[in-house]
Design an enzyme around this catalytic site. Structure first.
Site, PDB file in Angstrom:
ATOM      1  N   TRP A   1     -34.216  40.206  -8.088  1.00  0.00           N
ATOM      2  CA  TRP A   1     -34.651  40.025  -9.487  1.00  0.00           C
ATOM      3  C   TRP A   1     -34.267  38.644 -10.000  1.00  0.00           C
ATOM      4  O   TRP A   1     -35.011  38.014 -10.754  1.00  0.00           O
ATOM      5  CB  TRP A   1     -34.062  41.112 -10.384  1.00  0.00           C
ATOM      6  CG  TRP A   1     -34.546  42.477 -10.003  1.00  0.00           C
ATOM      7  CD1 TRP A   1     -33.826  43.481  -9.449  1.00  0.00           C
ATOM      8  CD2 TRP A   1     -35.887  42.971 -10.121  1.00  0.00           C
ATOM      9  NE1 TRP A   1     -34.626  44.566  -9.220  1.00  0.00           N
ATOM     10  CE2 TRP A   1     -35.890  44.287  -9.625  1.00  0.00           C
ATOM     11  CE3 TRP A   1     -37.075  42.426 -10.602  1.00  0.00           C
ATOM     12  CZ2 TRP A   1     -37.040  45.070  -9.596  1.00  0.00           C
ATOM     13  CZ3 TRP A   1     -38.227  43.209 -10.575  1.00  0.00           C
ATOM     14  CH2 TRP A   1     -38.201  44.515 -10.072  1.00  0.00           C
TER      15      TRP A   1
ATOM     16  N   ASP B   1     -29.821  38.918 -17.461  1.00  0.00           N
ATOM     17  CA  ASP B   1     -30.647  40.095 -17.219  1.00  0.00           C
ATOM     18  C   ASP B   1     -29.685  41.255 -16.944  1.00  0.00           C
ATOM     19  O   ASP B   1     -29.010  41.275 -15.918  1.00  0.00           O
ATOM     20  CB  ASP B   1     -31.554  39.848 -16.005  1.00  0.00           C
ATOM     21  CG  ASP B   1     -32.393  41.069 -15.639  1.00  0.00           C
ATOM     22  OD1 ASP B   1     -32.257  42.122 -16.293  1.00  0.00           O
ATOM     23  OD2 ASP B   1     -33.191  40.964 -14.679  1.00  0.00           O
TER      24      ASP B   1
ATOM     25  N   LYS C   1     -33.629  51.965 -16.817  1.00  0.00           N
ATOM     26  CA  LYS C   1     -32.408  52.359 -16.095  1.00  0.00           C
ATOM     27  C   LYS C   1     -31.389  53.007 -17.035  1.00  0.00           C
ATOM     28  O   LYS C   1     -31.203  54.205 -16.970  1.00  0.00           O
ATOM     29  CB  LYS C   1     -31.817  51.164 -15.349  1.00  0.00           C
ATOM     30  CG  LYS C   1     -32.560  50.864 -14.059  1.00  0.00           C
ATOM     31  CD  LYS C   1     -33.391  49.628 -14.124  1.00  0.00           C
ATOM     32  CE  LYS C   1     -34.232  49.418 -12.884  1.00  0.00           C
ATOM     33  NZ  LYS C   1     -34.719  48.056 -12.765  1.00  0.00           N
TER      34      LYS C   1
HETATM   35  C1  LIG Z   1     -35.511  47.047 -12.745  1.00  0.00           C
HETATM   36  C2  LIG Z   1     -35.155  45.645 -12.998  1.00  0.00           C
HETATM   37  C3  LIG Z   1     -36.074  44.792 -13.607  1.00  0.00           C
HETATM   38  C4  LIG Z   1     -37.413  45.389 -13.933  1.00  0.00           C
HETATM   39  O1  LIG Z   1     -38.429  44.665 -14.283  1.00  0.00           O
HETATM   40  P1  LIG Z   1     -39.824  45.338 -14.702  1.00  0.00           P
HETATM   41  O2  LIG Z   1     -40.643  44.127 -14.912  1.00  0.00           O
HETATM   42  O3  LIG Z   1     -39.541  46.110 -15.951  1.00  0.00           O
HETATM   43  O4  LIG Z   1     -40.300  46.203 -13.584  1.00  0.00           O
HETATM   44  C5  LIG Z   1     -35.678  43.494 -13.879  1.00  0.00           C
HETATM   45  N1  LIG Z   1     -34.430  43.072 -13.558  1.00  0.00           N
HETATM   46  C6  LIG Z   1     -33.534  43.877 -12.955  1.00  0.00           C
HETATM   47  C7  LIG Z   1     -32.164  43.393 -12.632  1.00  0.00           C
HETATM   48  C8  LIG Z   1     -33.882  45.193 -12.666  1.00  0.00           C
HETATM   49  O5  LIG Z   1     -33.009  46.027 -12.081  1.00  0.00           O
END
Ligand SMILES: *Cc1c(COP(=O)(O)O)cnc(C)c1O
Length: 356
Positions: free
Chosen positions: A102, A170, A194
């Site tokens: 991410w 994030d 989450k």
């Molecule tokens: C799940 C998650 C996302 C999710 O992004 P979406 O665009 O809502 O699917 C972003 N950052 C992290 C760290 C996550 O765990």
């Protein structure tokens, strides 16, 4: 209904009482003669939902009036986009910590708008540890972005790192999971699915002075300031998702972050110690201080055990523990709503499987 033991990474488990209240509101919201799915986003009822939810977020994070709480659309990825759109000028630089999937996706989104400096990365270790926090951070950076919990690889920054430029985090997979100095962030955000509620919305918390730093002309929908001015109802928001999130926020407050953190530590310790004790598995993250309390990642020593153990779990009503396609193995997500007893159940299933 016999509920499954749901270790999915997200959308993830929600407490049964939250689901019950949400279900009731789908039939009728608060004796209004209307379903929550039918009410106006400009009416008093929804005003109250927005207001209470923003106040709860502020309270849970120990914020004062310096930050503004916004409900946003587009999950995590729209925030990956809006952060550089708003704060990274074309001739500017932003720092990113590359601690996992991410984090990397967030920095890729920023390259569309300006210069991106990767200040630290653990990619060469396939993200099985946290990268070392950079010692020198240039004061010229527009901001520094990092991911507090690396959902796919199971690592987590527990303390707020030292940073002299606006720090943006994030927190999609660990918001409200532990006490943190939330007020020290220029901005933090989380996709809801989450620890906040159902998918379909995201929370962004922004220090108000940041709203003045917007570096380019943007249509209102993509400008934080415009969302702040309109109190998160610039357009029609996902009313039901925000209401269900409010129910989850009430649940979070009733439990309290201190108690949630304590239980999260217990759950994680229980599971990591079983992974280490069990002769069939090993933990992906070796450094204990880097391990996530939200996502416990491990691998079968013998490849054949991978699908066999998944099947064994499924027979015991346990689902959602298959690792992400980019990491393989197993990932057990034990977010705030996951009760200790379900983790105990998984541990006993791991022991039975070993005996078999
Ligand atoms: C799940 C998650 C996302 C999710 O992004 P979406 O665009 O809502 O699917 C972003 N950052 C992290 C760290 C996550 O765990």
């Amino acid at each position: 209904m016999k509920r499954k033991i749901n270790f999915n990474a997200g959308p993830a488990i929600l407490p049964e009482e939250v689901l019950k209240h949400a279900a009731e509101a789908v039939i009728e919201y608060n004796n209004s003669g209307l379903s929550i799915l039918e009410i106006s986003h400009r009416g008093k009822a929804f005003d109250n939902i927005i207001q209470e939810s923003c106040e709860l977020i502020s309270e849970l994070c120990g914020l004062n009036n310096d930050h503004t709480v916004l409900w946003m659309h587009g999950g995590g990825r729209l925030q990956f986009s809006m952060i550089p759109m708003n704060f990274l000028a074309q001739n500017g630089s932003a720092g990113y910590i590359d601690s996992g999937h991410w984090a990397e996706e967030a920095l890729e989104y920023a390259t569309y708008y300006g210069d991106v400096q990767i200040l630290a990365s653990s990619k060469e270790h396939t993200y099985n540890r946290l990268p070392q926090w950079p010692e020198h951070i240039s004061k010229d950076l527009a901001y520094l972005h990092y991911t507090t919990n690396n959902t796919i690889y199971g690592t987590q920054y527990k303390n707020v790192p030292d940073c002299k430029v606006p720090l943006i985090a994030d927190m999609s997979s660990d918001i409200f999971s532990c006490k943190r100095d939330y007020a020290s962030y220029a901005m933090f955000y989380a996709a809801a699915q989450k620890n906040i509620g159902p998918a379909g919305c995201a929370v962004a918390v922004i220090r108000k002075d940041m709203l003045q730093r917007v570096v380019r002309d943007l249509p209102p929908m993509l400008r934080y300031q415009a969302h702040a001015e309109q109190g998160s109802v610039l357009n029609t928001p996902p009313v039901f998702a925000i209401y269900a999130s409010l129910l989850m926020l009430r649940w979070t407050k009733a439990k309290g972050i201190a108690a949630i953190e304590k239980e999260n530590n217990q759950k994680a310790e229980l599971l990591y110690s079983e992974v280490e004790r069990n002769s069939l598995f090993h933990a992906n993250v070796k450094r204990k201080e880097d391990r996530s309390t939200m996502n416990v990642c491990f691998t079968a020593k013998n490849k054949d055990d991978e699908s066999a153990f998944l099947n064994f779990c499924e027979m015991q009503n346990i689902i959602g523990i298959k690792g992400h396609r980019s990491a393989g193995g197993f990932r057990v997500s034990i977010y705030n709503a996951m009760p200790l007893k379900d983790v105990q159940k998984l541990v006993s299933v791991m022991q039975e499987y070993e005996k078999d």
